[in-house]
Design an enzyme around this catalytic site. Sequence first.
Site, PDB file in Angstrom:
ATOM      1  N   HIS A  59      -4.947  -7.582  -0.153  1.00  0.00           N
ATOM      2  CA  HIS A  59      -4.170  -6.356   0.009  1.00  0.00           C
ATOM      3  C   HIS A  59      -3.315  -6.336   1.275  1.00  0.00           C
ATOM      4  O   HIS A  59      -2.232  -5.765   1.278  1.00  0.00           O
ATOM      5  CB  HIS A  59      -5.159  -5.187   0.017  1.00  0.00           C
ATOM      6  CG  HIS A  59      -4.526  -3.848  -0.014  1.00  0.00           C
ATOM      7  ND1 HIS A  59      -3.865  -3.366  -1.120  1.00  0.00           N
ATOM      8  CD2 HIS A  59      -4.432  -2.877   0.926  1.00  0.00           C
ATOM      9  CE1 HIS A  59      -3.420  -2.146  -0.857  1.00  0.00           C
ATOM     10  NE2 HIS A  59      -3.732  -1.834   0.373  1.00  0.00           N
ATOM     11  N   TYR A  71      -2.755  11.504   1.257  1.00  0.00           N
ATOM     12  CA  TYR A  71      -3.355  11.382  -0.080  1.00  0.00           C
ATOM     13  C   TYR A  71      -3.377  12.731  -0.783  1.00  0.00           C
ATOM     14  O   TYR A  71      -3.092  12.827  -1.971  1.00  0.00           O
ATOM     15  CB  TYR A  71      -4.765  10.791   0.023  1.00  0.00           C
ATOM     16  CG  TYR A  71      -4.735   9.327   0.384  1.00  0.00           C
ATOM     17  CD1 TYR A  71      -4.470   8.930   1.690  1.00  0.00           C
ATOM     18  CD2 TYR A  71      -4.934   8.346  -0.569  1.00  0.00           C
ATOM     19  CE1 TYR A  71      -4.408   7.595   2.030  1.00  0.00           C
ATOM     20  CE2 TYR A  71      -4.878   7.001  -0.239  1.00  0.00           C
ATOM     21  CZ  TYR A  71      -4.619   6.632   1.055  1.00  0.00           C
ATOM     22  OH  TYR A  71      -4.549   5.310   1.381  1.00  0.00           O
ATOM     23  N   ASP A 114       0.841  -1.208   0.000  1.00  0.00           N
ATOM     24  CA  ASP A 114       0.000   0.000   0.000  1.00  0.00           C
ATOM     25  C   ASP A 114       0.876   1.258   0.000  1.00  0.00           C
ATOM     26  O   ASP A 114       1.799   1.356  -0.805  1.00  0.00           O
ATOM     27  CB  ASP A 114      -0.961  -0.051   1.202  1.00  0.00           C
ATOM     28  CG  ASP A 114      -2.060   0.983   1.118  1.00  0.00           C
ATOM     29  OD1 ASP A 114      -3.034   0.752   0.390  1.00  0.00           O
ATOM     30  OD2 ASP A 114      -1.929   2.043   1.760  1.00  0.00           O
TER      31      ASP A 114
END
Length: 468
Positions: free
Chosen positions: A444, A387, A241
């Site tokens: 994930h 982000y 990630d």
Amino acid sequence: MSTISRLLLILLAIGGGVVYRQLNELWGDVPAPTLDAQQWWGKEASPKDYTAYLAKTSKVLDSPLAYPESTLKDLRQQLNRTLRLAPPLQGVAFQYGFNSDYLKELVAYWRDDYLPRWREREAFLGQFNHFTTEIQGLNTHFLHLKVKDEHKVGKQHYAILLLHGWPGSVREFYEFAHLLHQTQLDANNKYIFDVIAPSLPGYGWSQGSARPGFGPAQMTVILHNLMMRLGYKKFFVHGGDVGTIVGSHMATLYPENVLGFHSNMCTNLSPKSQVKGWLANLWPSFFAPSGYEDFFFPKSKEASFMIEESGYFHLQATKPDTVGAALTDNPVGLAAYILEKFSTWTNASYRALPDGGLTKRYTLDALFDNVMIYYLTNSITTSQRLYAESWSNAQRALNLERVPTSVPTGCARFKGDLMQFLDTQLEDKFRKLIHSTYYRRGGHFAALEVPKVLYEDVIEFIKKVETL
Ligand SMILES: *[C@@H]1O[C@H](CO)[C@@H](O)[C@H](O)[C@H]1NC(C)=O
Ligand SMILES: *[C@@H]1O[C@H](CO)[C@@H](O)[C@H](O)[C@H]1NC(C)=O
């Protein structure tokens, strides 16, 4: 050849050259930028004398966990309010987001089962040494498992930096770290590791930046400073990630320190790689290894899945503080927001299950350990800001995905993950992609879900690095 055709040929050559140059401007290799290793991110004004600052703060402090009873009581009360959750639509499980019937069950579990056992969970989380040290104005937390000299005898000893992602934490690595560090010494296992697992700045116990502009590249600088401070000049890096992005930047910016970069979600988001992905879609069997075409194709399926599942991304990339405000003083919402990802990103088909399949691959304790880390450290907002910083113009101008690296790279692909990249896409950036594997089981959060599989993959990768 007639004059006309000769002229046409010349024009074509010139035209081709121009197009090639234009394309290269758009997607050719670029050199690595240099980042300031002393850039200041703290709340206070930056120190006038950085050397004096370093001398004063470069100590590494022990940092055991011990939350006061009042903090836990406050949480218990918040979890004991009457919930006004709207009931789920008839026949709907997780397709509209976290199922509110199941959320009620989980809140009861958290309050009445997990929280009364918090001291036990705290001891579990504290089983590895926790440290903090201040770097560039930010208090930085990390787990540090150091191999004793007598345990190195007859072993191949390395250091490995583990980089978690969002909405994860160092908790993802507990089982994995045991394997790497050989907490149960195994005479037949040659490999033993010093494990360094930082909370990414802004995540968990690591302080977030007080100033704008702190993206993955700047985060990499801090974590590199951490490794240098701890005396690790050569180390392996593993990440998933966000940790994949930071790990990739580490290999790109500091190749002299990185022995090898391993990831369970190798990505290359450069324009060229995107175009390649879609072109490959025209001829899957040529681009994907036989038997694994379904990891990559059809691209249209991956694209529509990404649109369905990336709303959080757009939100956090644009208004992290607003969604942060909604989650910060609302532990129920926080749990839903975080755990929904552990359902869908583990296996998209779990969206059809009333409980999101959460306990199929994880224990509730492990999941709530992770939620507790976000809650106790109040780090959801700071974690989400990354982000926004990732997609800022300044960050994009660094063009890091177009800077190639010759650090040996290994990629483990898990079928349940969000997106997959072909070797040919990755090789534009990772010039020494020496290890590329496929697993049908796992998603994930591979370190938490299938620690043994991931561990064996890392060892296989390291063996290949050793033969170079
Ligand atoms: C929740 O509230 C009820 C009634 O207000 C109380 O009896 C109960 O002890 C509380 N539970 C917890 C875990 O605080
Ligand atoms: C996802 O779940 C389905 C149904 O249980 C299963 O068939 C599939 O193998 C799982 N995929 C992964 C990647 O674990």
